[in-house]
Design a protein around this motif. Sequence first.
Motif, PDB file in Angstrom:
ATOM      1  N   LEU A   1       0.813  -1.217   0.000  1.00  0.00           N
ATOM      2  CA  LEU A   1       0.000   0.000   0.000  1.00  0.00           C
ATOM      3  C   LEU A   1       0.845   1.264   0.000  1.00  0.00           C
ATOM      4  CD1 LEU A   1      -2.810  -1.112   2.475  1.00  0.00           C
ATOM      5  CD2 LEU A   1      -3.041  -0.703   0.020  1.00  0.00           C
ATOM      6  N   LEU A   2       2.099   1.151   0.392  1.00  0.00           N
ATOM      7  CA  LEU A   2       3.035   2.269   0.258  1.00  0.00           C
ATOM      8  C   LEU A   2       3.706   2.267  -1.114  1.00  0.00           C
ATOM      9  CD1 LEU A   2       4.730   2.069   3.763  1.00  0.00           C
ATOM     10  CD2 LEU A   2       3.421   4.024   2.923  1.00  0.00           C
ATOM     11  N   TYR A   3       3.986   1.075  -1.622  1.00  0.00           N
ATOM     12  CA  TYR A   3       4.707   0.920  -2.881  1.00  0.00           C
ATOM     13  C   TYR A   3       3.888   1.441  -4.070  1.00  0.00           C
ATOM     14  CZ  TYR A   3       7.364  -1.519  -6.549  1.00  0.00           C
ATOM     15  OH  TYR A   3       8.107  -1.839  -7.663  1.00  0.00           O
ATOM     16  N   LEU A   4       2.581   1.202  -4.057  1.00  0.00           N
ATOM     17  CA  LEU A   4       1.763   1.614  -5.201  1.00  0.00           C
ATOM     18  C   LEU A   4       1.725   3.135  -5.379  1.00  0.00           C
ATOM     19  CD1 LEU A   4      -1.236  -0.903  -5.044  1.00  0.00           C
ATOM     20  CD2 LEU A   4       0.892  -1.055  -6.346  1.00  0.00           C
ATOM     21  N   PRO A   5       1.419   3.926  -4.327  1.00  0.00           N
ATOM     22  CA  PRO A   5       1.398   5.378  -4.549  1.00  0.00           C
ATOM     23  C   PRO A   5       2.781   6.028  -4.568  1.00  0.00           C
ATOM     24  CG  PRO A   5       0.760   4.908  -2.293  1.00  0.00           C
ATOM     25  CD  PRO A   5       0.947   3.590  -2.972  1.00  0.00           C
ATOM     26  N   ARG A   6       3.749   5.500  -3.809  1.00  0.00           N
ATOM     27  CA  ARG A   6       5.037   6.184  -3.679  1.00  0.00           C
ATOM     28  C   ARG A   6       6.149   5.563  -4.524  1.00  0.00           C
ATOM     29  NH1 ARG A   6       4.972   7.494   2.889  1.00  0.00           N
ATOM     30  NH2 ARG A   6       3.116   8.829   2.781  1.00  0.00           N
ATOM     31  N   GLY A   7       6.089   4.258  -4.716  1.00  0.00           N
ATOM     32  CA  GLY A   7       7.091   3.609  -5.547  1.00  0.00           C
ATOM     33  C   GLY A   7       6.730   3.624  -7.021  1.00  0.00           C
ATOM     34  N   LEU A   8       5.448   3.367  -7.334  1.00  0.00           N
ATOM     35  CA  LEU A   8       4.987   3.340  -8.723  1.00  0.00           C
ATOM     36  C   LEU A   8       4.219   4.593  -9.104  1.00  0.00           C
ATOM     37  CD1 LEU A   8       3.818  -0.396  -8.988  1.00  0.00           C
ATOM     38  CD2 LEU A   8       6.027   0.600  -9.599  1.00  0.00           C
ATOM     39  N   HIS A   9       3.949   5.472  -8.132  1.00  0.00           N
ATOM     40  CA  HIS A   9       3.290   6.769  -8.364  1.00  0.00           C
ATOM     41  C   HIS A   9       1.902   6.609  -9.012  1.00  0.00           C
ATOM     42  CE1 HIS A   9       7.160   8.496  -7.312  1.00  0.00           C
ATOM     43  NE2 HIS A   9       7.736   7.754  -8.250  1.00  0.00           N
ATOM     44  N   LEU A  10       1.145   5.627  -8.513  1.00  0.00           N
ATOM     45  CA  LEU A  10      -0.206   5.406  -9.007  1.00  0.00           C
ATOM     46  C   LEU A  10      -1.199   6.294  -8.268  1.00  0.00           C
ATOM     47  CD1 LEU A  10      -0.296   1.500  -9.299  1.00  0.00           C
ATOM     48  CD2 LEU A  10       0.207   3.167 -11.091  1.00  0.00           C
ATOM     49  N   SER A  11      -2.236   6.717  -8.959  1.00  0.00           N
ATOM     50  CA  SER A  11      -3.298   7.512  -8.341  1.00  0.00           C
ATOM     51  C   SER A  11      -4.212   6.618  -7.506  1.00  0.00           C
ATOM     52  CB  SER A  11      -4.113   8.215  -9.424  1.00  0.00           C
ATOM     53  OG  SER A  11      -4.828   7.255 -10.197  1.00  0.00           O
ATOM     54  N   GLY A  12      -5.084   7.252  -6.733  1.00  0.00           N
ATOM     55  CA  GLY A  12      -6.033   6.483  -5.937  1.00  0.00           C
ATOM     56  C   GLY A  12      -6.934   5.614  -6.793  1.00  0.00           C
ATOM     57  N   THR A  13      -7.355   6.146  -7.945  1.00  0.00           N
ATOM     58  CA  THR A  13      -8.198   5.363  -8.856  1.00  0.00           C
ATOM     59  C   THR A  13      -7.449   4.150  -9.389  1.00  0.00           C
ATOM     60  OG1 THR A  13      -9.381   7.365  -9.520  1.00  0.00           O
ATOM     61  CG2 THR A  13      -9.564   5.452 -10.968  1.00  0.00           C
ATOM     62  N   ALA A  14      -6.188   4.340  -9.790  1.00  0.00           N
ATOM     63  CA  ALA A  14      -5.390   3.240 -10.317  1.00  0.00           C
ATOM     64  C   ALA A  14      -5.144   2.178  -9.244  1.00  0.00           C
ATOM     65  CB  ALA A  14      -4.060   3.760 -10.864  1.00  0.00           C
ATOM     66  N   ILE A  15      -4.904   2.627  -8.006  1.00  0.00           N
ATOM     67  CA  ILE A  15      -4.699   1.678  -6.904  1.00  0.00           C
ATOM     68  C   ILE A  15      -5.960   0.850  -6.688  1.00  0.00           C
ATOM     69  CG2 ILE A  15      -4.334   1.476  -4.414  1.00  0.00           C
ATOM     70  CD1 ILE A  15      -2.533   3.968  -4.630  1.00  0.00           C
ATOM     71  N   GLY A  16      -7.109   1.523  -6.706  1.00  0.00           N
ATOM     72  CA  GLY A  16      -8.377   0.810  -6.547  1.00  0.00           C
ATOM     73  C   GLY A  16      -8.590  -0.216  -7.638  1.00  0.00           C
ATOM     74  N   LEU A  17      -8.265   0.141  -8.887  1.00  0.00           N
ATOM     75  CA  LEU A  17      -8.422  -0.794 -10.000  1.00  0.00           C
ATOM     76  C   LEU A  17      -7.466  -1.973  -9.868  1.00  0.00           C
ATOM     77  CD1 LEU A  17      -8.817   1.709 -12.979  1.00  0.00           C
ATOM     78  CD2 LEU A  17     -10.588   0.235 -11.988  1.00  0.00           C
ATOM     79  N   ALA A  18      -6.241  -1.696  -9.447  1.00  0.00           N
ATOM     80  CA  ALA A  18      -5.265  -2.774  -9.299  1.00  0.00           C
ATOM     81  C   ALA A  18      -5.713  -3.776  -8.238  1.00  0.00           C
ATOM     82  CB  ALA A  18      -3.900  -2.194  -8.942  1.00  0.00           C
ATOM     83  N   LEU A  19      -6.163  -3.274  -7.086  1.00  0.00           N
ATOM     84  CA  LEU A  19      -6.618  -4.162  -6.022  1.00  0.00           C
ATOM     85  C   LEU A  19      -7.912  -4.875  -6.404  1.00  0.00           C
ATOM     86  CD1 LEU A  19      -5.885  -1.918  -2.905  1.00  0.00           C
ATOM     87  CD2 LEU A  19      -4.544  -3.853  -3.737  1.00  0.00           C
ATOM     88  N   ALA A  20      -8.772  -4.159  -7.145  1.00  0.00           N
ATOM     89  CA  ALA A  20     -10.044  -4.759  -7.542  1.00  0.00           C
ATOM     90  C   ALA A  20      -9.857  -5.920  -8.501  1.00  0.00           C
ATOM     91  CB  ALA A  20     -10.941  -3.701  -8.186  1.00  0.00           C
ATOM     92  N   ALA A  21      -8.713  -5.992  -9.164  1.00  0.00           N
ATOM     93  CA  ALA A  21      -8.477  -7.081 -10.109  1.00  0.00           C
ATOM     94  C   ALA A  21      -8.478  -8.444  -9.434  1.00  0.00           C
ATOM     95  CB  ALA A  21      -7.151  -6.862 -10.842  1.00  0.00           C
ATOM     96  N   MET A  22      -8.249  -8.474  -8.094  1.00  0.00           N
ATOM     97  CA  MET A  22      -8.352  -9.755  -7.387  1.00  0.00           C
ATOM     98  C   MET A  22      -9.773 -10.303  -7.451  1.00  0.00           C
ATOM     99  SD  MET A  22      -6.117  -9.127  -3.927  1.00  0.00           S
ATOM    100  CE  MET A  22      -4.463  -8.414  -3.976  1.00  0.00           C
ATOM    101  N   GLY A  23     -10.751  -9.408  -7.575  1.00  0.00           N
ATOM    102  CA  GLY A  23     -12.148  -9.825  -7.535  1.00  0.00           C
ATOM    103  C   GLY A  23     -12.562 -10.765  -8.644  1.00  0.00           C
TER     104      GLY A  23
END
Length: 444
Positions: free
Chosen positions: A254-276
């Motif tokens: 949860l730190l790596y996605l916004p700070r390491g890969l510089h993803l937005s909140g929407t992109a983070i949500g989509l990435a995590l939602a892919a588990m669904g």
Amino acid sequence: MKAADSNRAGSAPGLWRDTDFRRLWVGQTASQFGAQATQVILPLIAVVSLDAGSGRLGALRAVEQAPILLLSLFAGAWVDRRRARSVMVLADCGRALALGAIPAAYLFGLLGLPVLLVVALLVGVLSVFFDVAYQASLVRLVDRERLLQGNSALEGSRSAAQIGGPALGGALVSLFSGPVAVVTGAFFFALSSVSIWRIRGREQLPERGDGPVRVLRQIQEGLRFVTGNSSLRAVGAASALFQFWFAALMTVYLLYLPRGLHLSGTAIGLALAAMGPGAVVGSLLAARLPGRFGYGRVLVYSAFVADGVMLCVPALQGSAAVTLPVLVGVNLLFGTFGQLVNVTMMAVRQAVTPVRIQGRVVATINFAGMGLTPVGSLLGGFLAGHWGLRTSLLVTAVALSLSPLFMAFSPLARLGRHLPYEQEPGPPSVCRHQTGDARTVSEP
């Protein structure tokens, strides 16, 4: 079994014609949407709105998970003596009210990490009771032969929540703000409490004997049963290994996605939602593959694939146009095979457990499997702060493989295509669906 029960067991649509099961399913689905959205929103409020570092994020996650360690055993004994419906309704009402404190604090200028910690603790406490109650309630609503189908349906709804919950939560945080987004979780918890409250089947409370039942004695009975059964011991140990390192990994993630890969909140949500979507597929496969290839083989191979695919994440770098599709693919595979492990493990646990102590066994397995997750979250925050995000992610991803490695040498690996169902001694002590021979871990 009676003829009517046999007919119901042989008819696939029969479970969905049951009004009480549908209400449980709707309520559990809404509750999972609330939980999934909240698990993304609270950390994003801390990281984005409050600029929390790795140590504070680890502390926030640890506080939310600490009730699993502190209360699981008590919750199991407590739920076994009460109606599961009432416990679930009260728990979700409480979670809705707790989340409502965040926008209220924001309006009065009081929102800060202390408020988030208090809310996370309350949500964690109530989640322990809800999770024990909903898993114990299934065995009071459906026959033993329909447990795999019932678990598949409930886990399928959890998978749907994994699609919509993180994506919705991340998008709302990105478009509006965390305090506004958290209202979404409160709404779903309120919806869950209404649906479960409408369940009409009356549960019969267990016999209490001549004198008052001591909670400590009940807890000990659950512990003895789990430690005395080789399959349950293995489930608890494999779960503990997975949950500890998964908690550490997710804190770094949860730190790596916004700070390491510089993803937005929407992109983070989509990435995590892919588990669904993957988890939906995994739930469907869980209803068929164990009976065809054997429970042990499905558990071991699926766990190796699910945990091994996470090794791809530390190698990611570059723009979101490159990293996001890869993250979606990784999470899709993790969701598919992780859910296959999860549903299969729950079927094993429920099959070997008498119905009268289902709540205590659920709680004991949760205690063993998830009790150390607060320590894992703190470890993840520590590693991220001292070793860097990429190195910490690699270490925790490698450590995830300890769980399937343990399963490969445990009694679980020797399970065949048929489970040894535990016969319930004495008269049944549950509601109208129970028959004489009638008879669940968040993550794998």
